[in-house]
Structure formats: structure tokens, C-alpha cells
Design a protein around this motif. Structure first.
Motif, PDB file in Angstrom:
ATOM      1  N   VAL A  53      24.780 -67.260  19.405  1.00 19.48           N
ATOM      2  CA  VAL A  53      25.284 -67.280  17.989  1.00 19.48           C
ATOM      3  C   VAL A  53      25.365 -69.027  17.591  1.00 19.48           C
ATOM      4  CG1 VAL A  53      27.058 -66.462  16.223  1.00 19.48           C
ATOM      5  CG2 VAL A  53      27.003 -65.826  18.844  1.00 19.48           C
ATOM      6  N   ASN A  54      24.825 -69.376  16.686  1.00 17.69           N
ATOM      7  CA  ASN A  54      24.897 -70.654  16.121  1.00 17.69           C
ATOM      8  C   ASN A  54      26.070 -70.849  15.414  1.00 17.69           C
ATOM      9  OD1 ASN A  54      22.427 -71.486  17.323  1.00 17.69           O
ATOM     10  ND2 ASN A  54      21.263 -70.450  16.069  1.00 17.69           N
ATOM     11  N   ARG A  55      26.621 -71.967  15.311  1.00 15.74           N
ATOM     12  CA  ARG A  55      27.799 -72.325  14.667  1.00 15.74           C
ATOM     13  C   ARG A  55      27.572 -73.510  13.846  1.00 15.74           C
ATOM     14  NH1 ARG A  55      32.616 -69.518  16.577  1.00 15.74           N
ATOM     15  NH2 ARG A  55      31.751 -68.271  18.305  1.00 15.74           N
ATOM     16  N   PHE A  99      39.577 -70.510   3.707  1.00 13.67           N
ATOM     17  CA  PHE A  99      40.132 -71.398   4.489  1.00 13.67           C
ATOM     18  C   PHE A  99      39.501 -72.908   4.420  1.00 13.67           C
ATOM     19  CE2 PHE A  99      40.598 -67.137   6.027  1.00 13.67           C
ATOM     20  CZ  PHE A  99      41.993 -67.103   7.008  1.00 13.67           C
ATOM     21  N   LEU A 105      31.760 -61.414  19.422  1.00 12.75           N
ATOM     22  CA  LEU A 105      31.517 -63.103  19.485  1.00 12.75           C
ATOM     23  C   LEU A 105      31.766 -63.526  21.068  1.00 12.75           C
ATOM     24  CD1 LEU A 105      33.384 -64.415  16.416  1.00 12.75           C
ATOM     25  CD2 LEU A 105      31.000 -64.507  16.915  1.00 12.75           C
ATOM     26  N   LYS A 125      36.879 -68.983  18.211  1.00 10.82           N
ATOM     27  CA  LYS A 125      37.641 -69.826  17.158  1.00 10.82           C
ATOM     28  C   LYS A 125      38.926 -68.910  16.563  1.00 10.82           C
ATOM     29  CE  LYS A 125      36.507 -72.423  13.671  1.00 10.82           C
ATOM     30  NZ  LYS A 125      35.959 -72.436  12.221  1.00 10.82           N
ATOM     31  N   ARG A 156      33.388 -63.638  -0.360  1.00  8.84           N
ATOM     32  CA  ARG A 156      34.007 -62.838   0.763  1.00  8.84           C
ATOM     33  C   ARG A 156      35.164 -62.405   0.162  1.00  8.84           C
ATOM     34  NH1 ARG A 156      34.710 -64.480   6.852  1.00  8.84           N
ATOM     35  NH2 ARG A 156      36.330 -65.801   5.959  1.00  8.84           N
ATOM     36  N   ALA A 207      25.077 -70.296  10.044  1.00 12.66           N
ATOM     37  CA  ALA A 207      24.722 -71.562  10.696  1.00 12.66           C
ATOM     38  C   ALA A 207      23.506 -72.135   9.745  1.00 12.66           C
ATOM     39  CB  ALA A 207      24.393 -71.463  12.152  1.00 12.66           C
ATOM     40  N   ASN A 242      28.961 -60.636   5.999  1.00 10.49           N
ATOM     41  CA  ASN A 242      30.383 -61.508   5.877  1.00 10.49           C
ATOM     42  C   ASN A 242      30.929 -61.015   4.570  1.00 10.49           C
ATOM     43  OD1 ASN A 242      31.524 -63.899   7.634  1.00 10.49           O
ATOM     44  ND2 ASN A 242      29.245 -63.921   7.925  1.00 10.49           N
ATOM     45  N   GLN A 251      40.713 -53.103  15.392  1.00 10.13           N
ATOM     46  CA  GLN A 251      39.590 -53.571  14.537  1.00 10.13           C
ATOM     47  C   GLN A 251      39.122 -55.010  14.389  1.00 10.13           C
ATOM     48  OE1 GLN A 251      41.114 -52.281  10.496  1.00 10.13           O
ATOM     49  NE2 GLN A 251      39.038 -50.998  10.315  1.00 10.13           N
ATOM     50  N   GLY A 270      40.317 -69.493  13.800  1.00  8.64           N
ATOM     51  CA  GLY A 270      40.075 -69.231  12.220  1.00  8.64           C
ATOM     52  C   GLY A 270      39.278 -68.057  12.077  1.00  8.64           C
ATOM     53  N   GLU A 271      38.436 -67.746  12.861  1.00  6.58           N
ATOM     54  CA  GLU A 271      37.644 -66.652  12.633  1.00  6.58           C
ATOM     55  C   GLU A 271      38.542 -65.201  12.887  1.00  6.58           C
ATOM     56  OE1 GLU A 271      34.396 -67.572  15.444  1.00  6.58           O
ATOM     57  OE2 GLU A 271      33.624 -68.977  13.981  1.00  6.58           O
ATOM     58  N   ARG A 323      35.490 -52.409   6.215  1.00  4.41           N
ATOM     59  CA  ARG A 323      36.252 -52.068   7.356  1.00  4.41           C
ATOM     60  C   ARG A 323      37.610 -51.980   7.149  1.00  4.41           C
ATOM     61  NH1 ARG A 323      32.896 -50.031  11.002  1.00  4.41           N
ATOM     62  NH2 ARG A 323      31.274 -50.909  11.272  1.00  4.41           N
ATOM     63  N   PHE A 345      31.912 -57.096   4.960  1.00  2.00           N
ATOM     64  CA  PHE A 345      32.666 -56.626   6.061  1.00  2.00           C
ATOM     65  C   PHE A 345      34.183 -56.002   5.665  1.00  2.00           C
ATOM     66  CE2 PHE A 345      35.760 -57.973   9.598  1.00  2.00           C
ATOM     67  CZ  PHE A 345      35.455 -56.946  10.643  1.00  2.00           C
ATOM     68  N   GLY A 346      34.959 -57.020   5.030  1.00  2.00           N
ATOM     69  CA  GLY A 346      36.163 -56.616   4.850  1.00  2.00           C
ATOM     70  C   GLY A 346      36.236 -55.169   3.871  1.00  2.00           C
ATOM     71  N   MET A 381      42.154 -60.180   5.819  1.00  2.00           N
ATOM     72  CA  MET A 381      41.672 -59.047   5.360  1.00  2.00           C
ATOM     73  C   MET A 381      42.516 -57.734   5.233  1.00  2.00           C
ATOM     74  SD  MET A 381      37.580 -59.474   5.760  1.00  2.00           S
ATOM     75  CE  MET A 381      36.620 -61.067   5.353  1.00  2.00           C
ATOM     76  N   ASP A 405      38.263 -74.533   6.924  1.00  2.00           N
ATOM     77  CA  ASP A 405      37.003 -74.612   7.439  1.00  2.00           C
ATOM     78  C   ASP A 405      36.217 -73.336   7.678  1.00  2.00           C
ATOM     79  OD1 ASP A 405      38.987 -73.606   8.986  1.00  2.00           O
ATOM     80  OD2 ASP A 405      38.737 -74.948  10.771  1.00  2.00           O
ATOM     81  N   ARG A 420      28.493 -62.411  23.220  1.00  2.00           N
ATOM     82  CA  ARG A 420      27.594 -63.160  23.106  1.00  2.00           C
ATOM     83  C   ARG A 420      27.953 -64.518  23.462  1.00  2.00           C
ATOM     84  NH1 ARG A 420      27.146 -60.089  18.245  1.00  2.00           N
ATOM     85  NH2 ARG A 420      25.141 -59.806  17.338  1.00  2.00           N
ATOM     86  N   ASN A 431      35.560 -70.664   8.074  1.00  2.00           N
ATOM     87  CA  ASN A 431      35.736 -69.469   9.063  1.00  2.00           C
ATOM     88  C   ASN A 431      34.829 -68.082   8.738  1.00  2.00           C
ATOM     89  OD1 ASN A 431      37.660 -70.593  10.483  1.00  2.00           O
ATOM     90  ND2 ASN A 431      39.440 -69.722   9.165  1.00  2.00           N
ATOM     91  N   LEU A 432      33.896 -68.403   8.539  1.00  2.00           N
ATOM     92  CA  LEU A 432      32.754 -67.149   8.377  1.00  2.00           C
ATOM     93  C   LEU A 432      32.515 -66.828   9.694  1.00  2.00           C
ATOM     94  CD1 LEU A 432      30.251 -68.627   5.803  1.00  2.00           C
ATOM     95  CD2 LEU A 432      31.983 -67.154   5.140  1.00  2.00           C
ATOM     96  N   PHE A 433      32.093 -65.064   9.643  1.00  6.62           N
ATOM     97  CA  PHE A 433      31.777 -64.866  10.917  1.00  6.62           C
ATOM     98  C   PHE A 433      30.409 -65.113  11.541  1.00  6.62           C
ATOM     99  CE2 PHE A 433      34.790 -61.636   8.752  1.00  6.62           C
ATOM    100  CZ  PHE A 433      35.710 -62.254   9.282  1.00  6.62           C
ATOM    101  N   PRO A 434      30.535 -65.893  12.518  1.00  4.68           N
ATOM    102  CA  PRO A 434      29.055 -66.468  12.727  1.00  4.68           C
ATOM    103  C   PRO A 434      27.859 -65.500  13.357  1.00  4.68           C
ATOM    104  CG  PRO A 434      30.408 -67.120  14.510  1.00  4.68           C
ATOM    105  CD  PRO A 434      31.294 -66.373  13.269  1.00  4.68           C
ATOM    106  N   HIS A 435      28.382 -64.406  13.552  1.00  4.71           N
ATOM    107  CA  HIS A 435      27.742 -63.457  14.411  1.00  4.71           C
ATOM    108  C   HIS A 435      26.903 -62.504  13.012  1.00  4.71           C
ATOM    109  CE1 HIS A 435      31.337 -61.499  14.506  1.00  4.71           C
ATOM    110  NE2 HIS A 435      30.889 -60.419  14.789  1.00  4.71           N
ATOM    111  N   MET A 436      27.507 -62.463  12.035  1.00  2.00           N
ATOM    112  CA  MET A 436      27.058 -61.629  10.737  1.00  2.00           C
ATOM    113  C   MET A 436      26.318 -62.391   9.698  1.00  2.00           C
ATOM    114  SD  MET A 436      30.333 -59.852  10.079  1.00  2.00           S
ATOM    115  CE  MET A 436      31.460 -59.164  11.402  1.00  2.00           C
TER     116      MET A 436
END
Lengths: 249, 219, 215
Positions: free
Chosen positions: C213-215, A90, C138, C113, A156, A142, A104, C129, C115-116, A111, A107-108, C123, A92, C141, A94-99
Motif C-alpha cells: 500500500v502506498n501512502r 480530518f 492494512l 495509522k 466521503r 496515494a 473510500n 467492523q 487517523g485511519e 458498511r 465504504f461508510g 462513520m 490529515d 499488507r 485519513n483516507l483508507f490507503p488500501h481502497m
């Protein structure tokens, strides 16, 4: 790759409009993308290039017609299967910020493809290595620069072992000095003969890496050619104008 | 006892709630505006005192404030006690709401006002307050729903409100399920109406905001 | 308050404190769990289910906790369900505050977001899921600060337990007053509540720092 040259994605008479029919993305659009090629889509902003490739991954729905991917028609039932074969990068990131970075990337496969964790990690680290970020595997998104984030996003996508990778303006959100590192990786993938459909404004990249370039306008590819023909002898007047404006500044 | 008789009996106490809620809404708005503006001005000692008040209130249950006031000070009537206690309690929250609203106004407006030679209070009254009024209404409504709900506690200071009547009624009918169900419905209706107003305003405020954004985008 | 009065009251105060702390913790945990369940069911976007949950949250957000508590406390025996008072109280808190927690999480879910979510969808993950692995973690948090704020309200909610014959902190203060007509106990109880709140806020801030969570 023995299957190169075969049809990978086929659009059949596809209509797609926005904003109550005002904005036309695809108008009775028919086209075949070939396996093993790097196909670049360009066009003026607002022409609907992003929307077009998002349709291939069913992130957008089409109004009419059909999209056939490796012989399978895209629909509600086949959507998930097809998405497992078609990866997306993408604008921007769109990485998963909590992983973490590695999470990241794995994950795909874990899962969605139901791969074993060890297997996904092994291949994930391998792809992180290829994008030059193996040492950042434990970092959080981040903590990375924009260019690094996009390289992780590419790893990814690669770790899904996709038959096709869609790139939606992958360098548009990057600071100028970071564009190169991402494009270099994309060039490398292109040289490997991976199937890629790329929406981008980076015309010098298109010239170097593309097998084919198409120009989207008013819902159709008004021009499709190899890079040399596209840049030096475009048939269509508005493509000429576009190249003059964007490339031969 | 028939259902409608029950309703009639219970609602005899509703007058207290209906008197108390508007009084508390007005008083907390006054307290909140004054303290909110003072807090926003950031004068060290005053700000510390206000912060202390707000923090203390955020920790103490309203029931404890009602009891503390009722048992300690003689305020003339039970109604007065309930009114003051709920004002003290909810005033702190309204103070925070007002302050939050003021802080959301772009800083440049204070400078713009000052550069026009206006005083602090003048800028507050004609620049800040009008802007935040609409913005804070949804949050204020949320707070007033809590005010309405807290009126269920005032029987501890001896007010013969709905909950008081309920106890009496149950002593006669032995039917707590129906009695409290009726009360639940009564309160729900009142709070739901406030909730509805809140979401209406919220929609129109965000609608305006969207329109402003769209305008900016078009330029 | 003489020191003799105080020392005879102290055990009651400590008992009440223990009840308040334990009931608060129980109430906070059950409310958050119930709120998460409601919010995740709603996130599945199944129309009839969403409508039911919407009605539920609206009802409990707009009904006083004390009424719900009395309804359960006096109602359960009527249907021959003999629950201890403390259970009635915690159930009432859970029903009420769960609705608030669910709304907080729903707000956070809407702020995840787009996009996330798309990245996960692209995927080939199923809706459930995506909710489970991306949207929910997310949103949770992001909603931690507000859930902590709501939790401090739950501590205060437990003061209503004193009205269904549970000797909690508030009831302990009241007992002393009933015996000696001296309101000092109520003020002490008030200070203890503030202390509880401050300790809880401190712990909350640590949790917040951990999960942000930091972005």
C-alpha cells in the motif's frame, strides 16, 4: 430547510481536561449549536478546539456533563447511531490507503448505513462529481495531491448523508496552493445551508462563510458572534489581540 | 518412574546445551561483528562473498548443515561439529543484524568522524559499535532464542544431549508425553528468560529514544 | 558419487523434494491462517481472550519445534489418535509458526495509522467492523514482507520431518549417505534447499509488489 434554527448539538456543563488536569479544553462548558449553520471555532493553538469537536463524534470522551445531539444523549450505546449522522473531515485526510477513491466514498454508506452497493456508488459518484473528482474514482489515494485527497474526504463525508459535518482543521496539512480548492467546496456546502462545525485558522474563509464564529479560551467560548461583529467589534480583549495578530497583519 | 526421576535423568544432558549456547553466542557475535562491519564497508568482492554466504544460510536448514559437516569433515569431537555448524548458521543472521544496526546510524556520523581525521576502524569502534550495541540487543536475543532451540538438533551429530536422553528414557518408560512435556518446559524457561531480557532492553531503548524525542520537542 | 549411484538415488531425491515442497506450502498456508486468527482475536481487545493468546504465543515462540513435533508424534497414538506423521509435522509447524505470524501481524496492527482507524470509527462502524475492514487489511499488507521471511523459515522447518520418519528432502540426503557413506548427497540437498529458497523469494517479491500500500 424547515428545521433550521433548531438546536442540533447541545453541550451541558461539560468538563474535559488533559494531561492530569493541567490542560483545560472545556470547563463547565455549555453551548448550543444551531441546525443549518456554519459555525466556526477559532482560538489559539493548544486551546483544545480539535478536542472539542472530536467529543461530538465520541472520538474523545468527556469527563463530566453531557452532549446531546438531535435530542439523543451521546453515550456508549448511542455512540454508533450518532456517528452515522455526524460526519468528520480530518486534518490529515485519513483516507483508507488500501481502497480506491470510490471505495473510500462508498465504504461508510455500505458498511455502516447498510445501503445497497449500487445506491452508494450512484450517490458517491455524484458527490465525487461535486468535488470535481469523478474522473479519479478508480485512483488510489496515494496517487492524489493533498488537496484532492481532502476533497475526496469531503465527498466521503457527504455520502454519509450526515445531519452535521465536523471539519477538524481541514486545510492545515495542505500546501498553500491547494487550500483554495478545499475552501471553495466548503463555501459551497455552507451556502447550501448544511450544518457544519469547522475548526480552522483560515480567517478570511471564516469571514465569508461563517454564520457564527466562536473563540475558545480557558475551556469556554469567551466570544460568539456573527462574522462582522466578531471581526469589527469584538468585546473581549484577547479576541481583539488574536484578530490583530492573525487577521490584520 | 516418578516425575522427578525423569527430570533428573533428562537433565543429565543439559550440560551440553549449557556449554554449547554460550560458546555459540560468543562465536556468532565475533563472526557477525567482523562480517557485518566488512559488509557495511561495501567493498565489492567482499560484499558479494558475504551476501552469498548469508543468502545460502537463509536457504539451508540448520539440520542439513549439521549433517553435512558431521558427515564430511572430521572436527575432533561431536561438540566441535555442533559448535562450528551452529556458528556458521547463526553467524550469518548475526551478520545481518549487525549490518542492519550499522545502517540505521545516521550517515553524517561517518563524515563527522572522517573530518576529525579518524580511520574507518577507529570510527567503527568508538562511534558506531557503542551506539548500535544497545539497539541490536533485542534482535540479537531473538536470534539467541533460536540458537537455544536449535540445540535440540545436535543429537544428529552424536551428542548425548537432552533429546538423546529423552529417546533412551522413552524406550524404558513408554511415556513420551511426559518426557517431551518436561523438555518443553525446560526449554521454555530458558528461552522465556532471554525473551524477557530482550523486551526489558527494548523498553529501555525505546524509552531513551522517546526521551530524546521529547527533549528535541521541548527545544 | 558415481552416475549409477546417483541415478538410483534420484527417484528418492525427487520424492523427498515433492514432500518438502508440498509440506512447506501446507505449513505456510496453515500457519498464516492460524496466525491471522490469533492476531484478529487479539485485536478485538477482549481482556481474558487477549491474555490467553499472549500466553499461547509466548509458549510456542519459546519452545523448540522439534520438541512440539515429537510431543505430538509420540503423544497422539497414546490418546488413540492415529494421524499420519506428516499431519503431526504440519500441526506442530502451525502451532509454532502461527505464534510468530500472529506476533508479526500484531506489530503491524499497532503500526496502523490512528487517523485511519478514527476515520472508520467516525462513520459509526463497530469495533469488529473496523478490525475487519480497516485494521486487518492494512496490517496484513504491511506485514507481508515479514510473513514471507517467516515462510522461508517454515520451508526450513520441514527438514525436521526427517526425524519423524518422513522421507523429505533431508531424509533423502541422509538415506544416500547411510547406504554409501558419501556425504555428497547432503550437499546436493543443501543446494536444492537454497534453490527452493531463491524461487520462493522471487515469488515473494512479486507478491510484495502486488499488495504494497502506498501512502
Amino acid at each position: 430547510m424547515s428545521e433550521d434554527g433548531k438546536v442540533l448539538v447541545e453541550f451541558k456543563n461539560v468538563d474535559k481536561r488533559f494531561g492530569g488536569g493541567k490542560i483545560i479544553v472545556m470547563d463547565d462548558f455549555s453551548f448550543s449549536f444551531t441546525k443549518g449553520e456554519t459555525h466556526i471555532i477559532c482560538g489559539r493553538s493548544g486551546a483544545g478546539k480539535s478536542t472539542l469537536i472530536r467529543c461530538i463524534n465520541a472520538l474523545e470522551t468527556i469527563d463530566k456533563g453531557s452532549i446531546i445531539i438531535e435530542g439523543q444523549e451521546l453515550g456508549h450505546k448511542t455512540m454508533h447511531d450518532i456517528r452515522k449522522k455526524v460526519a468528520m473531515v480530518f486534518q490529515d485526510f485519513n483516507l483508507f490507503p488500501h481502497m480506491s477513491v470510490l471505495e473510500n466514498v462508498t465504504f461508510g454508506p455500505i458498511r455502516s448505513l447498510k445501503k445497497k452497493k449500487e445506491e452508494a456508488i450512484e450517490s458517491g459518484l455524484m458527490y465525487l462529481d461535486r468535488v470535481g473528482l469523478r474522473d479519479r474514482a478508480d485512483a488510489k489515494p496515494a496517487q492524489l495531491s493533498g488537496g484532492q485527497k481532502q476533497r475526496v474526504a469531503i465527498a466521503r463525508a457527504l455520502n454519509m448523508h450526515p445531519d452535521l459535518i465536523l471539519f477538524d482543521e481541514p486545510t492545515s496539512a495542505l500546501d498553500p496552493e491547494m487550500v483554495g480548492e478545499v475552501l471553495n467546496i466548503m463555501k459551497m456546502l455552507s451556502e447550501e445551508g448544511r450544518s457544519m462545525i469547522v475548526v480552522t485558522h483560515e480567517m478570511s474563509f471564516a469571514k465569508e462563510a461563517a454564520d457564527k464564529i466562536s473563540f475558545l479560551e480557558n475551556g469556554k467560548f469567551i466570544e460568539t458572534a456573527d462574522p462582522d461583529t466578531f471581526f469589527d467589534h469584538p468585546k473581549h480583549e484577547s479576541v481583539k489581540k488574536f484578530i490583530d495578530q492573525v487577521y490584520n497583519k | 518412574m516418578h516425575l522427578h526421576e525423569m527430570v533428573v535423568y533428562i537433565t543429565r544432558g543439559i550440560g551440553i546445551t549449557f556449554k554449547l549456547v554460550p560458546c555459540v553466542i560468543v562465536s556468532t557475535l565475533i563472526v557477525g561483528m567482523i562480517l557485518g562491519i566488512l559488509r557495511f564497508k561495501n567493498i565489492k568482492v567482499i560484499s558479494q562473498i558475504i551476501d552469498l554466504y548469508v543468502t545460502a544460510i537463509r536457504g539451508i536448514p540448520p539440520l542439513v548443515i549439521l549433517m553435512a559437516l558431521y558427515f564430511t569433515v572430521k572436527l575432533g569431537s561431536s561438540f566441535m561439529t555442533a559448535f562450528v555448524a551452529l556458528t556458521i548458521y547463526h553467524g550469518a543472521y548475526v551478520t545481518e543484524i549487525v549490518r542492519g544496526g550499522l545502517e540505521a546510524v545516521p550517515k553524517g556520523q561517518m563524515d563527522a568522524g572522517k573530518s576529525l581525521g579518524l580511520g574507518y576502524m577507529r570510527i567503527m569502534a568508538s562511534v558506531y559499535i557503542p551506539q548500535i550495541m544497545l539497539q541490536i540487543i533485542p534482535t540479537l536475543c531473538g536470534q539467541y532464542i533460536l540458537v537455544v532451540k536449535d540445540t535440540t538438533l545436535v543429537s544428529v551429530v552424536g551428542l548425548q544431549d537432552i533429546m538423546w536422553n529423552a529417546k533412551e528414557l522413552i524406550a524404558v518408560t513408554y511415556d513420551p508425553i511426559r518426557v517431551y512435556f518436561i523438555i518443553g518446559v525446560l526449554y521454555f524457561v530458558v528461552c522465556f528468560i532471554i525473551d524477557l531480557i530482550a523486551s526489558r532492553v527494548e523498553k529501555s531503548v525505546s524509552g531513551r529514544y522517546q526521551a530524546q524525542l521529547a527533549e528535541k520537542g521541548a527545544q | 558419487m558415481t552416475s549409477l549411484q546417483f541415478s538410483s538415488w534420484l527417484p528418492i531425491l525427487l520424492h523427498g523434494l515433492r514432500v518438502t515442497v508440498l509440506a512447506s506450502l501446507a505449513g505456510i498456508v496453515t500457519s498464516i491462517i492460524w496466525g491471522c486468527i490469533l492476531a484478529s482475536l487479539r485485536a478485538l481487545e477482549i481482556k481474558p481472550l487477549s491474555m490467553i493468546i499472549r500466553a499461547y504465543t509466548s509458549i510456542f515462540r519459546n519452545t523448540p519445534l522439534l520438541v512440539v513435533m515429537f510431543f505430538l508424534f509420540y503423544g497422539f497414538p497414546m490418546i488413540n489418535l492415529d494421524l499420519p506423521a506428516i499431519a503431526c509435522g504440519i500441526i506442530a509447524i502451525t502451532l509454532n509458526e502461527g505464534a510468530f505470524v500472529a506476533e508479526i501481524i500484531r506489530g503491524a496492527i499497532q503500526n496502523v495509522k490512528k487517523g485511519e482507524i478514527e476515520a472508520a470509527r467516525s462513520m459509526g462502524l463497530s469495533r469488529a467492523q473496523v478490525v475487519h475492514h480497516i485494521i486487518f487489511p492494512l496490517a496484513i499488507r504491511d506485514s507481508v514482507p515479514m510473513i514471507l521471511g517467516q515462510s522461508s523459515i517454515i520451508i526450513k522447518d520441514t527438514s525436521l520431518f526427517s526425524m519423524i520418519m518422513i522421507i523429505d528432502l533431508t531424509a533423502a540426503g541422509r538415506q544416500f549417505y547411510a547406504k554409501y557413506f558419501n556425504p555428497t548427497s547432503i550437499w546436493i540437498v543443501g543446494l536444492v534447499y537454497i534453490a527452493l529458497f531463491l524461487i520462493f523469494s522471487l515469488i515473494g517479491r512479486l507478491i510484495e509488489r502486488k499488495v504494497r500500500v502506498n501512502r
